[in-house]
Design an enzyme around this catalytic site. Structure first.
Site, PDB file in Angstrom:
ATOM      1  N   ASP A 108      -3.200  -9.789   6.253  1.00 19.08           N
ATOM      2  CA  ASP A 108      -1.913  -9.091   6.374  1.00 19.08           C
ATOM      3  C   ASP A 108      -1.357  -9.269   7.781  1.00 19.08           C
ATOM      4  O   ASP A 108      -2.022  -9.843   8.648  1.00 19.08           O
ATOM      5  CB  ASP A 108      -2.041  -7.595   6.004  1.00 19.08           C
ATOM      6  CG  ASP A 108      -3.123  -6.868   6.806  1.00 19.08           C
ATOM      7  OD1 ASP A 108      -3.553  -7.391   7.859  1.00 19.08           O
ATOM      8  OD2 ASP A 108      -3.542  -5.781   6.378  1.00 19.08           O
ATOM      9  N   ASN A 126      -6.427   6.097   3.511  1.00 17.03           N
ATOM     10  CA  ASN A 126      -5.665   6.408   2.286  1.00 17.03           C
ATOM     11  C   ASN A 126      -6.007   5.440   1.141  1.00 17.03           C
ATOM     12  O   ASN A 126      -5.361   5.446   0.104  1.00 17.03           O
ATOM     13  CB  ASN A 126      -4.150   6.382   2.573  1.00 17.03           C
ATOM     14  CG  ASN A 126      -3.653   5.014   3.020  1.00 17.03           C
ATOM     15  OD1 ASN A 126      -4.423   4.059   3.085  1.00 17.03           O
ATOM     16  ND2 ASN A 126      -2.364   4.906   3.315  1.00 17.03           N
ATOM     17  N   HIS A 171      -5.976   2.071   1.315  1.00 17.87           N
ATOM     18  CA  HIS A 171      -5.324   0.754   1.313  1.00 17.87           C
ATOM     19  C   HIS A 171      -6.326  -0.361   1.606  1.00 17.87           C
ATOM     20  O   HIS A 171      -7.324  -0.163   2.295  1.00 17.87           O
ATOM     21  CB  HIS A 171      -4.110   0.697   2.246  1.00 17.87           C
ATOM     22  CG  HIS A 171      -4.382   0.646   3.722  1.00 17.87           C
ATOM     23  ND1 HIS A 171      -3.710   1.430   4.634  1.00 17.87           N
ATOM     24  CD2 HIS A 171      -5.238  -0.108   4.459  1.00 17.87           C
ATOM     25  CE1 HIS A 171      -4.133   1.144   5.858  1.00 17.87           C
ATOM     26  NE2 HIS A 171      -5.062   0.220   5.775  1.00 17.87           N
ATOM     27  N   GLU A 179      -0.720  -0.532   0.124  1.00 15.26           N
ATOM     28  CA  GLU A 179      -0.734   0.916   0.301  1.00 15.26           C
ATOM     29  C   GLU A 179      -0.837   1.596  -1.068  1.00 15.26           C
ATOM     30  O   GLU A 179      -0.659   0.950  -2.107  1.00 15.26           O
ATOM     31  CB  GLU A 179       0.567   1.339   1.003  1.00 15.26           C
ATOM     32  CG  GLU A 179       0.761   0.723   2.395  1.00 15.26           C
ATOM     33  CD  GLU A 179       0.006   1.461   3.499  1.00 15.26           C
ATOM     34  OE1 GLU A 179      -0.939   2.221   3.193  1.00 15.26           O
ATOM     35  OE2 GLU A 179       0.377   1.277   4.674  1.00 15.26           O
TER      36      GLU A 179
HETATM   37  C1  GLP Z   1      -5.328  -1.652   8.866  1.00 11.80           C
HETATM   38  C2  GLP Z   1      -5.303  -3.074   8.287  1.00 11.80           C
HETATM   39  C3  GLP Z   1      -6.360  -3.257   7.254  1.00 11.80           C
HETATM   40  C4  GLP Z   1      -7.628  -2.602   7.760  1.00 11.80           C
HETATM   41  C5  GLP Z   1      -7.459  -1.109   7.755  1.00 11.80           C
HETATM   42  C6  GLP Z   1      -8.646  -0.304   8.298  1.00 11.80           C
HETATM   43  O1  GLP Z   1      -4.096  -1.039   8.755  1.00 11.80           O
HETATM   44  N1  GLP Z   1      -4.018  -3.467   7.749  1.00 11.80           N
HETATM   45  O2  GLP Z   1      -6.530  -4.643   7.005  1.00 11.80           O
HETATM   46  O3  GLP Z   1      -8.698  -2.960   6.953  1.00 11.80           O
HETATM   47  O4  GLP Z   1      -6.251  -0.724   8.333  1.00 11.80           O
HETATM   48  O5  GLP Z   1      -8.659  -0.244   9.706  1.00 11.80           O
HETATM   49  P1  GLP Z   1      -9.831   0.384  10.540  1.00 11.80           P
HETATM   50  O6  GLP Z   1     -10.972  -0.553  10.469  1.00 11.80           O
HETATM   51  O7  GLP Z   1      -9.290   0.491  11.951  1.00 11.80           O
HETATM   52  O8  GLP Z   1     -10.143   1.710   9.967  1.00 11.80           O
END
Ligand code: GLP
Length: 242
Positions: free
Chosen positions: A67, A132, A134, A139
């Site tokens: 992404d 959440n 995602h 989302e």
């Molecule tokens: C982000 C990214 C995701 C990631 C997620 C978890 O927004 N778009 O690809 O896996 O959130 O992030 P974290 O590892 O900081 O909890």
């Protein structure tokens, strides 16, 4: 579906790096999908250590970001491109990331997903999970058949990136993501989660019925998914294997 529970962040990084390196050893020209976020940083450092020690060779493998944000300069502080530049110092054949500065995010990310398909598809897609539910920027509300697209970011996701961008008002309101269906086309999926804040959503992702409300539940339908969790993230699961 496999659930592997390891004691802590360091063990998670080692186990994740083992899985990634095994894929690349078996197929040096492997295509890898890779996430950003706090979770994979130690894993990326471990990959860097192994490459520097010549224990692993990524020079024929290609990495694809799953992404990216949209509507900001390509390498602006906080973008996924900036994240990979900072935290993934591994010499891949190429590290492909959607261009956050594109003026046509929808067609840009569709072309990006087409490139992955034309190149043979992802051999391994590594994912994190948002609190959440995602996966990538799919989302809540993302359907199982959703494809690569531009998306509006939820307040929760924007908040999570306020620090990286310097302040909340600098966080883009939209992003680009591979869709759930694109992620599920990967031959193998590795999901990383650590820390107590992820325990409730990990439980929901693994135990709830599949549905768009928690996009990570769609991973239950894939035939080769490994969830790699530390003890805190796994704390609400019973029967997880350690
Ligand atoms: C982000 C990214 C995701 C990631 C997620 C978890 O927004 N778009 O690809 O896996 O959130 O992030 P974290 O590892 O900081 O909890």
């Amino acid at each position: 579906m496999r659930v592997d529970v390891v004691p802590d962040e360091a063990a998670l990084a080692v186990r994740a790096a083992d899985i990634i390196c095994d894929v690349v050893r078996a197929k040096p020209e492997a295509l890898l999908g890779l996430p950003t976020g706090a979770t994979p940083i130690e894993t990326y450092r471990e990959l860097e250590r192994r490459a520097a020690a010549h224990d692993a060779d990524f020079s024929r493998a290609t990495a694809f970001a799953v992404d990216e944000f949209a509507g900001v300069a390509t390498d602006a502080l906080g973008t996924n491109r900036a994240f990979f530049d900072r935290y993934l110092n591994v010499a891949f054949r190429a590290l492909r990331c959607p261009d956050a500065a594109t003026t046509h995010p929808g067609s840009h990310i569709r072309a990006f997903a087409d490139e992955i398909r034309r190149s043979g598809g992802l051999d391994l897609c590594v994912l994190g999970i948002g609190v959440n539910g995602h996966i990538a920027f799919n989302e809540p509300g993302s359907a199982r058949d959703s494809r690569a697209r531009a998306v509006a970011l939820t307040p929760a996701s924007r908040n999570a990136h306020a620090e990286a961008f310097g302040s909340l008002d600098r966080v883009p309101v939209s992003g680009m993501t591979l869709g759930v269906a694109d992620l599920l086309e990967s031959r193998r999926i590795l999901v990383l989660a650590q820390g107590p804040a992820k325990a409730p959503i990990v439980h929901a992702a693994l135990r709830d019925h599949q549905g768009a409300e928690v996009p990570a539940t769609w991973l239950q339908s894939h035939s080769d998914v490994t969830w790699l969790l530390d003890g805190a993230a796994a704390s609400l699961l019973s029967g997880a294997r350690e």
